[in-house]
Design a protein around this motif. Sequence first.
Motif, PDB file in Angstrom:
ATOM      1  N   VAL A 115       3.963 -11.335   5.033  1.00 56.93           N
ATOM      2  CA  VAL A 115       4.409 -10.220   5.867  1.00 56.93           C
ATOM      3  C   VAL A 115       3.209  -9.787   6.702  1.00 56.93           C
ATOM      4  O   VAL A 115       2.184  -9.369   6.154  1.00 56.93           O
ATOM      5  CB  VAL A 115       4.928  -9.040   5.017  1.00 56.93           C
ATOM      6  CG1 VAL A 115       5.338  -7.872   5.916  1.00 56.93           C
ATOM      7  CG2 VAL A 115       6.092  -9.494   4.137  1.00 56.93           C
ATOM      8  N   GLY A 116       3.337  -9.896   8.008  1.00 60.71           N
ATOM      9  CA  GLY A 116       2.258  -9.491   8.899  1.00 60.71           C
ATOM     10  C   GLY A 116       1.975  -8.007   8.764  1.00 60.71           C
ATOM     11  O   GLY A 116       2.883  -7.205   8.485  1.00 60.71           O
ATOM     12  N   LEU A 117       0.726  -7.631   8.965  1.00 67.87           N
ATOM     13  CA  LEU A 117       0.350  -6.227   8.801  1.00 67.87           C
ATOM     14  C   LEU A 117       1.131  -5.311   9.731  1.00 67.87           C
ATOM     15  O   LEU A 117       1.455  -4.181   9.371  1.00 67.87           O
ATOM     16  CB  LEU A 117      -1.156  -6.064   9.004  1.00 67.87           C
ATOM     17  CG  LEU A 117      -2.028  -6.821   7.989  1.00 67.87           C
ATOM     18  CD1 LEU A 117      -3.506  -6.562   8.273  1.00 67.87           C
ATOM     19  CD2 LEU A 117      -1.663  -6.463   6.562  1.00 67.87           C
ATOM     20  N   ALA A 118       1.480  -5.783  10.918  1.00 64.93           N
ATOM     21  CA  ALA A 118       2.259  -4.972  11.862  1.00 64.93           C
ATOM     22  C   ALA A 118       3.659  -4.680  11.341  1.00 64.93           C
ATOM     23  O   ALA A 118       4.265  -3.680  11.719  1.00 64.93           O
ATOM     24  CB  ALA A 118       2.329  -5.671  13.221  1.00 64.93           C
TER      25      ALA A 118
ATOM     26  N   GLY B 251      -4.774 -10.602   7.224  1.00 62.71           N
ATOM     27  CA  GLY B 251      -3.767 -10.430   8.261  1.00 62.71           C
ATOM     28  C   GLY B 251      -2.338 -10.320   7.789  1.00 62.71           C
ATOM     29  O   GLY B 251      -1.420 -10.214   8.590  1.00 62.71           O
ATOM     30  N   GLN B 252      -2.120 -10.325   6.480  1.00 62.54           N
ATOM     31  CA  GLN B 252      -0.760 -10.267   5.956  1.00 62.54           C
ATOM     32  C   GLN B 252      -0.774  -9.772   4.513  1.00 62.54           C
ATOM     33  O   GLN B 252      -1.831  -9.493   3.957  1.00 62.54           O
ATOM     34  CB  GLN B 252      -0.102 -11.642   6.035  1.00 62.54           C
ATOM     35  CG  GLN B 252      -0.849 -12.720   5.287  1.00 62.54           C
ATOM     36  CD  GLN B 252      -0.236 -14.092   5.506  1.00 62.54           C
ATOM     37  OE1 GLN B 252       0.875 -14.223   5.970  1.00 62.54           O
ATOM     38  NE2 GLN B 252      -0.975 -15.134   5.165  1.00 62.54           N
ATOM     39  N   ALA B 253       0.406  -9.677   3.925  1.00 58.71           N
ATOM     40  CA  ALA B 253       0.503  -9.238   2.537  1.00 58.71           C
ATOM     41  C   ALA B 253       1.732  -9.843   1.886  1.00 58.71           C
ATOM     42  O   ALA B 253       2.687 -10.239   2.562  1.00 58.71           O
ATOM     43  CB  ALA B 253       0.576  -7.713   2.454  1.00 58.71           C
TER      44      ALA B 253
END
Length: 167
Positions: free
Chosen positions: A129-132, A79-81
């Motif tokens: 960092v959220g994927l969005a 869900g994030q990076a």
Amino acid sequence: MISVEVLPDPATDALARAAWRRLIDAGLPSAGRHTGESNRPHITVAVRDSPVLDGLSGLADVLPLTLRLGGVLLFPRPGQAVISWQVVVTAPLAEFHRRVDAAIGPAAERYAHTASDRWTPHLTMARRVGLADLGAAVEAVDLSPHVGEVTGLRIWDATTRMVTTLR
């Protein structure tokens, strides 16, 4: 836990901090949001459970080394990076890493990602960092290839929250 870290030259440090600032200005996660005195752009070379100062002092003498930075490097998480600036592994940098690894001994499995032949050097720009928000964050950091130098070597002790500068 301790980490062995190398530090970029002042010009490269300023470029990394400017990218951190662009993320903050865009309302996104940024390594620059951590305002602790020890927070600065760095490349983690090794992580271990116990202090290792004795074997490292002589390694500072091989600095500076050329530091080649590429583009954006992503480390995905569910869900994030993590967004990072890619460090190109040159022969001298790989040799320095091998010498650090040999000086402080083998990594425990949980730190194996910093062991010789498994290391992915990078300068962290932002965590979680959220994927969005990933596209906006990559655009905001605006990283491009750069050549600088690794000029410093330090130890970060997470238990005592102390930094020991070796160069």
